[in-house]
Design an enzyme around this catalytic site. Structure first.
Site, mmCIF file in Angstrom:
data_model
loop_
_atom_site.group_PDB
_atom_site.id
_atom_site.type_symbol
_atom_site.label_atom_id
_atom_site.label_comp_id
_atom_site.label_asym_id
_atom_site.label_seq_id
_atom_site.Cartn_x
_atom_site.Cartn_y
_atom_site.Cartn_z
ATOM 1 N N ALA A 148 18.689 42.087 23.423
ATOM 2 C CA ALA A 148 19.109 41.022 24.336
ATOM 3 C C ALA A 148 19.722 39.852 23.571
ATOM 4 C CB ALA A 148 17.924 40.550 25.170
ATOM 5 N N TYR A 149 19.120 39.509 22.443
ATOM 6 C CA TYR A 149 19.650 38.409 21.628
ATOM 7 C C TYR A 149 21.028 38.767 21.098
ATOM 8 C CZ TYR A 149 20.012 35.069 17.754
ATOM 9 O OH TYR A 149 20.448 34.107 16.893
ATOM 10 N N ALA A 150 21.178 39.965 20.552
ATOM 11 C CA ALA A 150 22.475 40.382 20.014
ATOM 12 C C ALA A 150 23.521 40.441 21.122
ATOM 13 C CB ALA A 150 22.344 41.733 19.315
ATOM 14 N N SER A 152 23.654 38.544 23.749
ATOM 15 C CA SER A 152 24.074 37.175 24.063
ATOM 16 C C SER A 152 25.046 36.656 23.012
ATOM 17 C CB SER A 152 22.854 36.246 24.190
ATOM 18 O OG SER A 152 22.276 35.933 22.924
ATOM 19 N N LYS A 153 24.834 37.026 21.766
ATOM 20 C CA LYS A 153 25.723 36.571 20.704
ATOM 21 C C LYS A 153 27.040 37.349 20.693
ATOM 22 C CE LYS A 153 23.192 33.274 18.997
ATOM 23 N NZ LYS A 153 23.643 31.867 19.067
#
Length: 240
Positions: A148-150, A152-153
């Site tokens: 999820a973090y990747a 978003s980035k």
């Protein structure tokens, strides 16, 4: 004097960026969301070193709050030349188990927040300026629990590359910095020494990055790197 606004400037990488840009002779606005005391400490260190700085607050995803923050910077220093978006949150979980509220939180700060700040920057930044967003090397490294973090980035990278082209004729560069594992409190929290050692060993330089390493890349993009535009700079010691 050139003027920089650093979102998330009270945090580990953000504070290093703010202090590095001040050392390069810029007046710096140190942005914070909830950590005013930490931002004030960064301002104090910059002023003690002979630089100029103010603290500005607000939710990066709130358009009115960010417009007010830019207003404050312009009122204090006369304009904005460099905008660095270090503000972000990282909530880790295997994709299958992720709480979707965490996904929404990261979307709000990492994607919408970067978009809102970039929008204000695109409207206000002076010629010769630089917009520098923050991605992550995990978009390439694909570590488990970072989906999820990747994601978003990855969205940050996409908007960065498009905005670089939309700023045609303005003499403004737009790039993203994508750090690898960096020894900040946010990164080290919850990791045992064996995990930290394993991550450090993955780089050919055999160490974790430091906030100052990342700030060096930001300073390059904010100052002399006028021919680097529409790029994602992977700042990770050769890990990917």
């Amino acid at each position: 004097m050139r003027v920089a606004l650093v979102t998330g400037g009270s945090g580990g990488i953000g504070s290093a960026v703010a202090e590095r840009l001040a050392a390069d002779g810029m007046a710096v606005a140190v942005h914070y969301a909830g950590r005013k005391a930490a931002a004030d400490e960064v301002v104090g260190r910059i002023e003690d070193a002979g630089g100029k700085a103010i603290a500005v607050g607000g939710d990066v995803a709130d358009e009115a709050a960010m417009a007010a923050a830019f207003d404050a910077v312009e009122e204090a220093f006369g304009g904005v030349d460099v905008v660095v978006n270090t503000a972000g949150i990282m909530l880790l979980s295997p994709l299958v188990d992720l709480n979707l509220d965490d996904l929404d939180r990261m979307h709000r700060t990492n994607i919408r927040g970067t978009f809102v700040v970039s929008q204000q920057a695109a409207r206000r930044i002076r010629g010769g300026g630089a917009i520098i967003n923050f991605s992550t090397s995990v978009t390439r490294l694909a570590f488990p629990t970072y989906a999820a973090y990747a994601a978003s980035k990855g969205a940050v990278e996409a908007m960065t590359l498009v905005l670089a082209r939309e700023m045609r004729g303005r003499d403004v560069t737009v790039n993203a910095v994508a750090p690898g594992p960096t020894a900040t409190p946010l990164f080290l929290e919850g990791k045992d020494q064996a995990t930290i050692d394993r991550l450090a060993a993955q780089s050919p330089l055999e160490r974790l990055g430091t906030p100052e390493d990342v700030a060096e890349t930001v300073a390059f993009l904010a100052g002399p790197a006028r021919w680097v535009n529409g790029q994602v700079i992977y700042t990770n010691g050769g890990m990917a």
